[in-house]
Scaffold this active site. Sequence first.
Site, PDB file in Angstrom:
ATOM      1  N   ASN A   1       0.815  -1.213   0.000  1.00 52.80           N
ATOM      2  CA  ASN A   1       0.000   0.000   0.000  1.00 52.80           C
ATOM      3  C   ASN A   1       0.848   1.263   0.000  1.00 52.80           C
ATOM      4  OD1 ASN A   1      -2.538   1.597   0.365  1.00 52.80           O
ATOM      5  ND2 ASN A   1      -1.488   2.154   2.269  1.00 52.80           N
TER       6      ASN A   1
ATOM      7  N   ASP B   1      -8.061   5.539   0.658  1.00 55.22           N
ATOM      8  CA  ASP B   1      -6.878   5.146  -0.117  1.00 55.22           C
ATOM      9  C   ASP B   1      -5.617   5.435   0.697  1.00 55.22           C
ATOM     10  OD1 ASP B   1      -4.994   4.595  -2.053  1.00 55.22           O
ATOM     11  OD2 ASP B   1      -5.459   6.325  -3.332  1.00 55.22           O
TER      12      ASP B   1
ATOM     13  N   ASP C   1      -1.246  -7.203   3.139  1.00 55.47           N
ATOM     14  CA  ASP C   1      -1.431  -6.160   4.144  1.00 55.47           C
ATOM     15  C   ASP C   1      -2.303  -5.015   3.619  1.00 55.47           C
ATOM     16  OD1 ASP C   1      -0.630  -4.966   6.723  1.00 55.47           O
ATOM     17  OD2 ASP C   1       0.290  -3.432   5.449  1.00 55.47           O
TER      18      ASP C   1
ATOM     19  N   HIS D   1      -7.110  -0.303   1.838  1.00 61.12           N
ATOM     20  CA  HIS D   1      -6.628   0.997   1.354  1.00 61.12           C
ATOM     21  C   HIS D   1      -6.111   0.923  -0.078  1.00 61.12           C
ATOM     22  CE1 HIS D   1      -6.998   2.056   5.546  1.00 61.12           C
ATOM     23  NE2 HIS D   1      -6.349   0.951   5.818  1.00 61.12           N
TER      24      HIS D   1
ATOM     25  N   GLU E   1      -5.749  -8.829   4.632  1.00 61.11           N
ATOM     26  CA  GLU E   1      -6.149  -8.087   5.826  1.00 61.11           C
ATOM     27  C   GLU E   1      -7.143  -6.996   5.436  1.00 61.11           C
ATOM     28  OE1 GLU E   1      -4.282  -5.120   9.218  1.00 61.11           O
ATOM     29  OE2 GLU E   1      -3.615  -5.038   7.154  1.00 61.11           O
TER      30      GLU E   1
HETATM   31 CA    CA Z   1      -3.580   3.316  -0.789  1.00 58.00          CA
END
Ligand code: CA
Length: 495
Positions: free
Chosen positions: A104, A197, A234, A238, A264
């Site tokens: 992410n 995000d 992970d 997001h 997750e």
């Molecule tokens: Ca993101």
Amino acid sequence: MENFTMLQFFEWYYPEDGSLWNHYAAEAQRLKSLGFDAVWLPPAHKGMEGGSASGYDSYDLYDLGEFDQKGSVRTKYGTKDELIAAIKAGQQAGLQVYSDIVLNHMGGADEKEVVTVREVTPENRNEFVSEPREIEAYTRFTFPGRGGKYSQFIWDHQCFSGVDYNAATQETAIYSIQNEYGDGWQDVLDLENGNFDYLMLSDIDFRNPHVREELKRWGEWYYETVGMDGFRLDAIKHMDPQFFVEWLDHLRNKYNREFYTVGEYWAPYDLPAMHEYIEATGHRISLFDAPLQANFFRASKESSSFDLRAVFEDTLVQTHPGLAVTLVENHDTQPLQSLEQTVEHWFRPLAYALILLRESGYPCVFYTDLYGSKYADKGNDGELHDVTLEKLEGLEALLHIRKNMAYGQQTDYFKTQESIGWVRAGDEEHENSGCAVVLSIGGETARAMQLGEKHAGKTFVDYMGHFDHEIVIQEDGWAELPVKGGSVSVWALKV
Ligand code: CA
């Protein structure tokens, strides 16, 4: 998978001494003999905190403890060679390895850049509170310590959608970056804060096709280097769900392997959002059953006023049994951590019985329940606390029962609010299999359950060791099976 069991082989406070990979290699045989089939290992790449980084702060995905970067060659868990040796040792012992993938965000950039951003409100990231303006952002990653080995890819602001620091003014805020591929955030499913995000550090922008290609190349390199069997993803809440669809399909097709994957999507009070993610990713990715963990937490707090009959209500294992990874604790919910939601010690054997001895769900055991832990840290109240976690008595017995007895048809006796039970009938393939599980969150009690005629006249004992006496199953297959208060007993054939 036949009663597969996963172990999360780390906790947040595992010592920062580079010993985890070796510890795992030394333990692999024993873990297999305890009944584990797979382990989830922590992120193996170098984080921005170098030798003390958890890995959830990705700096260089190609540095698995090989290059002198961020003040250390090894990671918190050891060196690249130790990692590879540990995975091999585990696989030789019969354990699969799931690698923790953190895509992410990245942190610890090597250089600043002048980038055009708009500032947003933390509580509503769709609310832009500034006109486009220039800031100095840490968005250029050149990895000088690695010097282009394995990949020449340089990350810059074209690869990120947001940052939280302006080096020119030393101000902290959430800044949405304007780059060639998009203006504003990427669409994610979670609507918390308007758009979720952005989580932390430099947020990766998957709209950039070069980013997606680089991460596929990295996935190939990682697999060919360490040979993992699957993934734990992970922070997928997001991220654009389509990214991992593309990434996983690429690796699964290229290597013609399943690569079991659990993500997750931590939404303990939003099961519909988890369903939406499962649909958006076409059932490719299993999820941790956060709602079930929340029910365990509540049961452990409410004690005898909780309704045990409802323990599986609104959980993933109830609605998507084939995609639910059931758990009691993880490195985020453990005491003093960010999502602290610790299941009280007294209830943990009951919770483990509920994930290990039923037919649905892929259970994941937490490290401290096997090894214990002792640490001090600041909690969410800002105060320093000492924590001692005892290794969980009864866990090894439950693992043994799962591996040897918890097979066959399941019949529930969810009879009273304080006490429930179920029977596993046993099957042909597992000699002496079958068991009866009784839980009580109130006082000592007993449940009448039907064990089946094949067990008529047979002698049962409590494998949890709470009762010394034996019970002979009646001629009609029924038996009255006792349980102590606030406890779990598992009655099965005396052998
Ligand atoms: Ca993101």
